[in-house]
Design a protein around this motif. Structure first.
Motif, PDB file in Angstrom:
ATOM      1  N   VAL A 175       6.279  -9.927   0.021  1.00 25.68           N
ATOM      2  CA  VAL A 175       5.446  -8.579  -0.484  1.00 25.68           C
ATOM      3  C   VAL A 175       4.128  -8.823   0.236  1.00 25.68           C
ATOM      4  O   VAL A 175       3.685  -9.676   0.779  1.00 25.68           O
ATOM      5  CB  VAL A 175       5.093  -9.083  -1.916  1.00 25.68           C
ATOM      6  N   LEU A 176       3.628  -7.833   0.181  1.00 28.75           N
ATOM      7  CA  LEU A 176       1.967  -7.520   0.663  1.00 28.75           C
ATOM      8  C   LEU A 176       1.418  -7.245  -0.660  1.00 28.75           C
ATOM      9  O   LEU A 176       1.760  -6.339  -1.580  1.00 28.75           O
ATOM     10  CB  LEU A 176       1.964  -6.458   1.604  1.00 28.75           C
ATOM     11  N   GLN A 177       0.288  -8.178  -1.061  1.00 27.57           N
ATOM     12  CA  GLN A 177      -0.279  -7.960  -2.094  1.00 27.57           C
ATOM     13  C   GLN A 177      -1.614  -7.269  -1.708  1.00 27.57           C
ATOM     14  O   GLN A 177      -2.407  -7.603  -0.854  1.00 27.57           O
ATOM     15  CB  GLN A 177      -0.718  -9.210  -2.763  1.00 27.57           C
ATOM     16  N   ILE A 178      -1.769  -6.295  -2.706  1.00 26.10           N
ATOM     17  CA  ILE A 178      -3.387  -5.362  -2.412  1.00 26.10           C
ATOM     18  C   ILE A 178      -4.078  -5.393  -3.443  1.00 26.10           C
ATOM     19  O   ILE A 178      -3.759  -5.298  -4.581  1.00 26.10           O
ATOM     20  CB  ILE A 178      -2.850  -3.942  -2.159  1.00 26.10           C
ATOM     21  N   ASP A 183     -15.565  -5.688  -7.540  1.00 25.50           N
ATOM     22  CA  ASP A 183     -16.283  -6.768  -7.385  1.00 25.50           C
ATOM     23  C   ASP A 183     -15.640  -7.370  -6.285  1.00 25.50           C
ATOM     24  O   ASP A 183     -14.549  -7.049  -5.714  1.00 25.50           O
ATOM     25  CB  ASP A 183     -16.420  -7.717  -8.574  1.00 25.50           C
ATOM     26  N   PRO A 184     -16.148  -8.361  -5.562  1.00 26.41           N
ATOM     27  CA  PRO A 184     -16.049  -9.268  -4.370  1.00 26.41           C
ATOM     28  C   PRO A 184     -14.379  -9.979  -4.837  1.00 26.41           C
ATOM     29  O   PRO A 184     -14.352 -10.111  -5.811  1.00 26.41           O
ATOM     30  CB  PRO A 184     -16.781 -10.429  -4.163  1.00 26.41           C
ATOM     31  N   PRO A 185     -13.353  -9.896  -4.083  1.00 25.88           N
ATOM     32  CA  PRO A 185     -13.593  -9.407  -2.656  1.00 25.88           C
ATOM     33  C   PRO A 185     -13.121  -8.082  -2.281  1.00 25.88           C
ATOM     34  O   PRO A 185     -12.822  -7.782  -1.180  1.00 25.88           O
ATOM     35  CB  PRO A 185     -12.498 -10.466  -2.018  1.00 25.88           C
ATOM     36  N   TYR A 186     -13.438  -7.186  -3.062  1.00 20.66           N
ATOM     37  CA  TYR A 186     -13.379  -5.750  -2.993  1.00 20.66           C
ATOM     38  C   TYR A 186     -12.039  -5.241  -2.618  1.00 20.66           C
ATOM     39  O   TYR A 186     -11.420  -4.384  -3.610  1.00 20.66           O
ATOM     40  CB  TYR A 186     -14.471  -5.264  -1.943  1.00 20.66           C
ATOM     41  N   PHE A 187     -11.694  -5.528  -1.450  1.00 19.31           N
ATOM     42  CA  PHE A 187     -10.348  -5.078  -0.858  1.00 19.31           C
ATOM     43  C   PHE A 187      -9.704  -6.223  -0.018  1.00 19.31           C
ATOM     44  O   PHE A 187     -10.268  -6.930   0.907  1.00 19.31           O
ATOM     45  CB  PHE A 187     -10.503  -4.117   0.045  1.00 19.31           C
ATOM     46  N   ARG A 188      -8.572  -6.874  -0.666  1.00 20.80           N
ATOM     47  CA  ARG A 188      -7.799  -7.860  -0.121  1.00 20.80           C
ATOM     48  C   ARG A 188      -6.693  -7.614   0.212  1.00 20.80           C
ATOM     49  O   ARG A 188      -5.764  -7.053  -0.604  1.00 20.80           O
ATOM     50  CB  ARG A 188      -8.082  -9.062  -0.751  1.00 20.80           C
ATOM     51  N   THR A 217     -10.635  -3.915 -11.247  1.00 20.64           N
ATOM     52  CA  THR A 217      -9.753  -4.697 -10.476  1.00 20.64           C
ATOM     53  C   THR A 217      -8.226  -4.539 -10.746  1.00 20.64           C
ATOM     54  O   THR A 217      -7.786  -4.575 -11.903  1.00 20.64           O
ATOM     55  CB  THR A 217     -10.146  -6.004 -10.790  1.00 20.64           C
ATOM     56  N   GLN A 218      -7.617  -4.122  -9.313  1.00 18.44           N
ATOM     57  CA  GLN A 218      -6.183  -3.996  -9.416  1.00 18.44           C
ATOM     58  C   GLN A 218      -5.495  -4.791  -8.407  1.00 18.44           C
ATOM     59  O   GLN A 218      -5.924  -4.792  -7.486  1.00 18.44           O
ATOM     60  CB  GLN A 218      -5.706  -2.413  -8.870  1.00 18.44           C
ATOM     61  N   THR A 219      -4.558  -5.508  -8.869  1.00 19.52           N
ATOM     62  CA  THR A 219      -3.821  -6.278  -7.926  1.00 19.52           C
ATOM     63  C   THR A 219      -2.232  -6.165  -8.034  1.00 19.52           C
ATOM     64  O   THR A 219      -1.775  -5.993  -8.952  1.00 19.52           O
ATOM     65  CB  THR A 219      -3.806  -7.818  -8.167  1.00 19.52           C
ATOM     66  N   ASN A 220      -1.697  -5.455  -6.984  1.00 18.91           N
ATOM     67  CA  ASN A 220      -0.516  -5.039  -6.837  1.00 18.91           C
ATOM     68  C   ASN A 220       0.288  -5.590  -5.592  1.00 18.91           C
ATOM     69  O   ASN A 220      -0.436  -5.678  -4.502  1.00 18.91           O
ATOM     70  CB  ASN A 220      -0.280  -3.568  -6.779  1.00 18.91           C
ATOM     71  N   ARG A 221       1.625  -5.701  -5.884  1.00 21.51           N
ATOM     72  CA  ARG A 221       2.530  -6.236  -4.889  1.00 21.51           C
ATOM     73  C   ARG A 221       3.326  -5.104  -4.491  1.00 21.51           C
ATOM     74  O   ARG A 221       4.161  -4.573  -5.459  1.00 21.51           O
ATOM     75  CB  ARG A 221       3.160  -7.568  -5.408  1.00 21.51           C
ATOM     76  N   TYR A 222       3.681  -5.079  -3.063  1.00 19.50           N
ATOM     77  CA  TYR A 222       4.535  -4.157  -2.648  1.00 19.50           C
ATOM     78  C   TYR A 222       5.376  -4.658  -1.546  1.00 19.50           C
ATOM     79  O   TYR A 222       5.057  -5.516  -0.796  1.00 19.50           O
ATOM     80  CB  TYR A 222       3.787  -3.131  -1.950  1.00 19.50           C
ATOM     81  N   LYS A 223       6.693  -4.325  -1.493  1.00 21.79           N
ATOM     82  CA  LYS A 223       7.669  -5.042  -0.652  1.00 21.79           C
ATOM     83  C   LYS A 223       6.951  -4.791   0.735  1.00 21.79           C
ATOM     84  O   LYS A 223       6.895  -3.701   1.294  1.00 21.79           O
ATOM     85  CB  LYS A 223       9.006  -4.186  -0.781  1.00 21.79           C
TER      86      LYS A 223
END
Lengths: 281, 520
Positions: A175-178, A183-188, A217-223
């Motif tokens: 996965v790629l986690q976005i 707030d920091p780290p803003y975009f990871r 804050t949103q953390t999502n995983r994509y294939k």
């Protein structure tokens, strides 16, 4: 161009007729979504939209607006058919795909209607190539129902720095986690591969980031296998807009400038990975 | 103790903290790329005098080591606890040592994938060890505020150390990378080995074709290099050394990219050749390649050596049978290698090494009185070998106290001592300054191999070591990995044994000498 007048009389029979001086304007855009063999083509008075889908989870759309063509006639509200994109691209680049200064291939594209082949006439330096590609019954394409009103986080940035991050993605990770956050780290961007994890952080005040509108804050995983093909579009693009809606669906919009400075858009939608176990890091 | 507990329950324990400035990141990346062409695992060891990156190839016939001095870094802390919080320093020193670890070369390569973009985008690179998560962290701070963090899984291991010497080698060449690259370019890509021939009046480089089924049917390439083009030439012994081209290319790739001259130090066929690159005080690189033990060459060389050079250098000669025997015993050595863990290896290798020598000595003995004379010299060589190891103690062991508590391993019993040589060598190697002590290594070049080891020593381990020691001697262990390359023994153990052997030497010189004679 060098097409005979007699032919232009016959042009009346086509429901779709498009002419273009430089075929590369079309072929490069189509290459950006070429990660599956079969594409669906939608023609409307606005222009062409070519859609490619994979695994019912990812969809790529290339928009080639009517103004890209120097001649564009459509007799119906909408014309759509499926076509083998690989073959279409091979035909479009039959004179070679690399840009040779001073030489351009002109294209005439005709479609006579349901059940008819797509006809391509390519001409370069007086050499003519006629192509006829069978069209297929159109299927319904996915509707991601991605509404801009539901977008929670949005970043517009220059593609340059993302290109590197994407081309170096650890493909041993599933996965790629976005992560997008006010707030920091803003975009990871994170990957979790065999050899460990990798994070790429982009601060919101970086000069690469042109617009940063993140509300929560949103953390999502994509294939990663689904997103990797978007690198093709990314490498061609100048800017990219990354949006994630309330369901975690991802929209990537790439702005691609062609040699004449005209702007086209390629868009990727991707659904989030279902089994999101409580995301760490 | 208190300090340690406090940190483990609270903050992340970070050992080692280095920051590579942007200007040096390219060199570091190139080093990783170069190492990746040799081995599949990267041994990372933060030392007081610099960060060591090492690797060994799968057949253990090539070893590479980069040592980046603290001056190479913008900030350097080896994590031994000596630079962080001065108050807790003394407590820590006793129980904590710097960590040695290995990571998969592939994963490290992903960090430094494109040297070109590294150079363009990376402003600094932090390297840290996170002991809580067992991760080696590479953090690349790039332009535009972008931070890329790679958390790589590592395995703790013992130090990887080839025992080699380069400073007393009779032959030494120094040339620009360009010269050697141009020379090597002439060989075909699939060429496996090349032979370097040095004579006082000429230097030749040719492809090694003798292992071809029909040498007359392959392309022979021979280059004559003009001595004037070298920066420095010192030929003490005429010799022909054959070594792998692949590893040499790895070295040259680095040297060419950094535009630094390369020094080659070597002796005769069968003895390792050392390529070294030295950048003032910022870093140094040593590549040790096994050379082919070739009967023909060996004999020729040894006869030449006898007439020309000092006694000291002649021990190298090997007769065909001894090479065979050692190849055979190689297998047995490997088996026993895999059987055990702990700190045993070095000792074992040591004895293996010695046995090999015994063997090559014994066989000749049956043949001619001349050979017998050589066996005496071999004794001298063996004692040098032991001294070699001492250098590594100085170099790599931060755990001296700990080790000195151990019983003297029997390995030292195998040392045949000719007292005089030892005496002098010991004095030189006794210097506590690591970098200089290395300079004084004797010309024998045993390379010691062992598997990565578990870090902690237990009494069990020590016992095991002793047992294996005995076993090993019966097996007549021997040599080398691939092909007919003579053995290079790499020791992760270097320190343990060397420490003890040093003790042994100081205490029991005369007795030890007798032991070995009996064996012979």
């Amino acid at each position: 161009m060098a097409l005979s007048t007699q032919q232009s009389n016959d042009d009346d029979q086509y429901v779709l007729l498009a002419k273009l001086d430089n075929v590369r304007h079309v072929s490069t855009i189509l290459k950006a979504i070429h990660f599956k063999e079969i594409a669906t083509l939608f023609a409307s008075p606005m222009g062409l939209k070519v859609t490619v889908e994979d695994a019912k989870c990812v969809q790529a759309n290339a928009f080639i607006q009517e103004s890209i063509f120097h001649h564009y006639i459509i007799k119906e509200e909408q014309v759509n058919f499926k076509i083998n994109l690989t073959v279409l691209l091979e035909c479009l680049t039959i004179f070679g795909s690399s840009a040779v200064p001073g030489v351009s291939t002109s294209l005439k594209m005709c479609y006579a209607g349901y059940g008819c082949p797509l006809l391509l006439i390519l001409e370069e330096d007086g050499v003519l190539t006629d192509c006829s590609i069978k069209t297929l019954e159109p299927d319904e394409v996915l509707d991601f129902n991605f509404l801009s009103t539901n977008v929670i986080n949005k970043i517009i940035m220059k593609s340059e720095c993302l290109k590197e991050a994407f081309s170096e993605l650890d493909m041993t990770s599933d996965v790629l986690q976005i992560l997008l956050s006010p707030d920091p780290p803003y975009f990871r961007l994170s990957t979790f591969g065999n050899s460990g994890s990798t994070h790429s952080d982009f601060p919101k005040d970086s000069d690469m980031v042109e617009s940063f509108q993140c509300t929560q804050t949103q953390t999502n995983r994509y294939k990663i296998s689904l997103l990797k093909p978007s690198v093709k579009a990314l490498t061609l693009s100048a800017r990219v807009s990354i949006r994630i809606d309330n369901r975690g669906f991802l929209s990537l919009q790439y702005m691609i400038k062609n040699e004449d400075g005209q702007v086209c858009f390629v868009e990727y939608y991707c659904s989030p990975d279902e089994d999101v176990d409580e995301a760490e890091h | 103790m208190k300090e340690h507990e406090f940190r483990s329950c609270g903050e992340i324990i970070l050992k080692m903290n280095c920051v590579i400035p942007g200007v040096n990141i390219k060199v570091f990346g190139r080093a990783v790329h170069s190492l990746s062409r040799i081995g599949e695992e990267l041994y990372v060891e933060p030392l007081e005098h610099g960060l060591a990156l090492r690797t060994v190839n799968s057949s253990r016939s090539a070893y590479a080591c980069f040592l980046f001095a603290p001056s190479f870094f913008q900030h350097y802390d080896d994590g031994s606890g000596q630079t962080i919080n001065g108050s807790g320093k003394e407590e820590e020193e006793g129980e904590e040592e710097s960590i040695r670890c290995k990571i998969a070369m592939k994963s490290c390569l992903t960090v430094f994938k494109s040297v070109y973009t590294l150079e363009k985008t990376v402003e600094r690179c932090k390297i840290k060890l996170d002991m809580n998560e067992s991760r080696l962290i590479f953090q690349l701070h790039c332009r535009h505020g972008i931070v890329k963090t790679h958390n790589l899984a590592f395995i703790e291991c013992e130090t990887l150390q080839a025992v080699f010497s380069k400073d007393m080698c009779p032959n030494s060449l120094r040339a620009s990378a360009r010269l050697l690259c141009d020379a090597v370019q002439n060989f075909q890509n699939n060429q496996e080995e090349v032979t370097l021939i040095v004579k006082p009046d000429k230097i030749l480089l040719k492809n090694y074709v003798e292992d071809e089924p029909d040498p007359t049917k392959v392309v022979h390439t021979e280059l004559r290099l003009e001595p004037e083009e070298f920066d420095n030439i010192q030929v003490g012994v005429d010799s022909e050394v054959t070594f792998c081209l692949k590893e040499m290319r790895a070295i040259l790739a680095f040297a060419e990219a950094t535009n630094l001259p390369i020094s080659l130090k070597f002796e005769t066929a069968g003895r390792p050749i050392v390529f070294s690159i030295d950048s003032d005080s910022a870093f140094e690189a040593n590549f040790v390649l096994a050379t082919l033990a070739d009967t023909m060459t060996q004999q020729r060389v040894s006869s030449q050596a006898e007439s020309k050079t000092s006694q000291k250098r002649k021990y190298t000669s090997n007769s065909r049978p001894s090479v065979k025997a050692s190849n055979k015993s190689q297998n047995s050595r490997k088996e026993s290698d895999s059987m055990h863990v702990g700190r045993a290896n070095k000792t074992e290798e040591q004895s293996a090494r010695i046995n090999e020598h015994e063997e090559s000595r014994r066989k000749p003995n049956n043949k001619s009185p001349d050979e017998q004379g050589r066996s005496n010299r071999l004794n001298a060589a063996l004692s040098e070998l032991m001294n070699d190891d001492m250098d590594d103690v100085m170099l790599d062991q931060e755990t001296r106290e700990e080790i000195s508590k151990q019983p003297i391993p029997p390995a030292s019993g195998a040392t045949s001592v000719s007292g005089r040589d030892n005496e002098t060598d010991r004095i030189t190697t006794g210097s506590p300054v690591p970098s200089t002590s290395r300079e004084n290594v004797s010309p024998l070049i045993p390379l010691q191999s062992s598997k990565p080891q578990i870090f902690n020593i237990t009494t069990e381990d020590i016992e095991m070591k002793e047992n294996e020691e005995e076993e090993e001697e019966e097996l007549v262990p021997g040599t080398p990995p691939s092909k007919r390359f003579r053995s290079m023994f790499f020791g992760s153990q270097a320190s343990t044994i060397t420490q003890s052997s040093q003790k042994a030497l100081t205490k029991e010189l005369s007795v030890l000498a007798e032991d070995t004679d009996d064996e012979g």
